[in-house]
Design a protein around this motif. Structure first.
Motif, PDB file in Angstrom:
ATOM      1  N   PRO A  68       0.819  -1.211   0.000  1.00  0.00           N
ATOM      2  CA  PRO A  68       0.000   0.000   0.000  1.00  0.00           C
ATOM      3  C   PRO A  68       0.859   1.271   0.000  1.00  0.00           C
ATOM      4  CG  PRO A  68       0.061  -0.926   2.209  1.00  0.00           C
ATOM      5  CD  PRO A  68       0.731  -1.917   1.301  1.00  0.00           C
ATOM      6  N   LEU A  70       2.221   4.221   1.441  1.00  0.00           N
ATOM      7  CA  LEU A  70       2.340   4.780   2.785  1.00  0.00           C
ATOM      8  C   LEU A  70       3.538   5.708   2.886  1.00  0.00           C
ATOM      9  CD1 LEU A  70       1.804   1.519   4.895  1.00  0.00           C
ATOM     10  CD2 LEU A  70       0.085   3.145   4.097  1.00  0.00           C
ATOM     11  N   CYS A 140      -3.906  12.279   2.292  1.00  0.00           N
ATOM     12  CA  CYS A 140      -3.606  11.030   2.998  1.00  0.00           C
ATOM     13  C   CYS A 140      -4.493  10.871   4.221  1.00  0.00           C
ATOM     14  CB  CYS A 140      -2.160  11.032   3.519  1.00  0.00           C
ATOM     15  SG  CYS A 140      -0.879  11.331   2.309  1.00  0.00           S
ATOM     16  N   ILE A 143      -2.893   6.796   9.572  1.00  0.00           N
ATOM     17  CA  ILE A 143      -3.221   5.419   9.976  1.00  0.00           C
ATOM     18  C   ILE A 143      -2.514   5.002  11.258  1.00  0.00           C
ATOM     19  CG2 ILE A 143      -3.790   4.595   7.655  1.00  0.00           C
ATOM     20  CD1 ILE A 143      -0.934   3.248   7.728  1.00  0.00           C
ATOM     21  N   HIS A 157      -1.691   6.965   4.827  1.00  0.00           N
ATOM     22  CA  HIS A 157      -2.016   6.194   3.624  1.00  0.00           C
ATOM     23  C   HIS A 157      -2.446   7.174   2.525  1.00  0.00           C
ATOM     24  CE1 HIS A 157      -4.461   2.566   1.871  1.00  0.00           C
ATOM     25  NE2 HIS A 157      -3.935   3.299   0.931  1.00  0.00           N
TER      26      HIS A 157
ATOM     27  N   PRO B   5      -4.055  -0.274   7.058  1.00  0.00           N
ATOM     28  CA  PRO B   5      -4.188   0.908   6.216  1.00  0.00           C
ATOM     29  C   PRO B   5      -5.626   1.385   6.066  1.00  0.00           C
ATOM     30  CG  PRO B   5      -2.727  -0.706   5.212  1.00  0.00           C
ATOM     31  CD  PRO B   5      -3.363  -1.374   6.399  1.00  0.00           C
ATOM     32  N   ASP B   6      -6.546   0.490   5.932  1.00  0.00           N
ATOM     33  CA  ASP B   6      -7.947   0.866   5.814  1.00  0.00           C
ATOM     34  C   ASP B   6      -8.737   0.073   6.845  1.00  0.00           C
ATOM     35  OD1 ASP B   6      -7.575   1.312   2.392  1.00  0.00           O
ATOM     36  OD2 ASP B   6      -8.481   2.790   3.718  1.00  0.00           O
ATOM     37  N   SER B  25      -7.494   4.791  -2.545  1.00  0.00           N
ATOM     38  CA  SER B  25      -6.100   4.434  -2.300  1.00  0.00           C
ATOM     39  C   SER B  25      -5.346   4.738  -3.578  1.00  0.00           C
ATOM     40  CB  SER B  25      -5.965   2.953  -1.938  1.00  0.00           C
ATOM     41  OG  SER B  25      -4.613   2.665  -1.661  1.00  0.00           O
ATOM     42  N   ALA B 148       4.009  -0.421   9.337  1.00  0.00           N
ATOM     43  CA  ALA B 148       3.361   0.384   8.299  1.00  0.00           C
ATOM     44  C   ALA B 148       3.398  -0.416   7.002  1.00  0.00           C
ATOM     45  CB  ALA B 148       4.057   1.732   8.131  1.00  0.00           C
ATOM     46  N   GLY B 149       2.323  -1.137   6.745  1.00  0.00           N
ATOM     47  CA  GLY B 149       2.192  -1.864   5.493  1.00  0.00           C
ATOM     48  C   GLY B 149       3.261  -2.895   5.244  1.00  0.00           C
TER      49      GLY B 149
END
Lengths: 197, 197
Positions: A68, A70, A140, A143, A157, B5-6, B25, B148-149
């Motif tokens: 994703p 980020l 953004c 998150i 994000h 993230p979501d 996104s 983070a992701g």
């Protein structure tokens, strides 16, 4: 996980440990000298938590992951914009080049109304303030947040972006760099093509 | 706090919400274009969790606070050095200038032994690997980590530093910048002294 810089001992320190605990933290002046020689790209971050927009100039914006999408940045406890950024769900990160230098300076100047020129910005339908004409911006969603010595590291994000001045592969464009309290421009002359000794 | 993230809905999304969730996104290519035009200072981070040293080149190192002296950087899930950095209590962050370009390249090259030249580095008494001759390095204790992701953002407390090439106030020194897959050097010619339009 906490953000205590040094674990607090549960029993009193012996004298030798006390000395070590004191010595085992770099002084603020030495720390600033390390980063004085460390250049950074320039961004302006805006947010609006419902009480009007705030903006600040940051050199800490970094990509963490593309998929994703980020990014991270940090906000200082001493910045007037920080409480609003901390309370917001979303932010807009503006990626600046040399044509945006006035905005970079505006976001770095204390005690001024960063939204006084109402022609210079507008609100997205989602509520965030966006400055016009910047190289690129990205909206953004925040998150994650991590405390670090009173400051806060924010992970966000990327939701939607606008790129007004794209840079071709390998091209310097009109990149803006902040280094040692001075602004610099990258161009063909600053490029290193061969080995450097 | 989590790093999802979501947020996952607890009830099935209606079709309109589904479209919005997908649209909300940014694509990986657009995200990369944002950061392609965003320059960064260059650092090499080393760590040794007991199984031998690792090193990687990073452009995400940023100062968070000078007192206490805290910095952040992020490590990608895809880097071979990441598991060791994640397991380590301490790291050494090397701040590079143009004279360190070979090291910057070494730390960014996959599949090579980054410690093959045993004259180029040594171990501190505390165990970490330090490359010789870099502009500056700082030994840090990791104090916090944030997911983070798949990647990880690391906050670290500066313990001790060595500055081999200090930069006078306002002076460009021989600063090294990474931008759009190219290395650049800051000097008097790259400096912006007047207003830029």
């Amino acid at each position: 996980m906490t953000a205590v810089p040094d674990p607090q001992p549960t029993t009193p320190l012996e004298p030798a440990d006390q000395r070590r605990a004191v010595a085992e933290s770099l002084g603020a002046d030495d720390f600033k000298a390390l980063f004085r020689g460390h250049p950074g790209g320039v961004a302006v971050i805006t947010a609006d938590a419902g009480d009007g927009p705030v903006a600040l100039t940051a050199t800490s914006v970094a990509s963490v992951s593309a998929d994703p999408p980020l990014l991270i940045f940090s906000v200082s406890a001493t910045s007037s914009a920080t409480p609003t950024i901390m309370a917001a769900d979303t932010v807009v990160v503006h990626f600046l080049d040399v044509h945006d230098l006035d905005l970079a300076r505006l976001g770095a100047t204390s005690g001024v109304d960063r939204f006084a020129d109402t022609d210079a910005w507008s609100k997205l339908t989602t509520g965030e303030a966006v400055y016009h004409g910047v190289r690129a911006w990205v909206r953004c969603r925040i998150i994650n947040r991590m405390d670090a010595g009173g400051s806060t590291v924010i992970a966000a994000h990327a939701l939607q972006a606008s790129i007004n001045r794209d840079v071709a592969a390998g091209d310097p464009g009109d990149a803006l760099v902040y280094h040692n309290r001075t602004w610099h421009r990258l161009d063909e002359a600053s490029r290193i093509d061969g080995p450097v000794r």
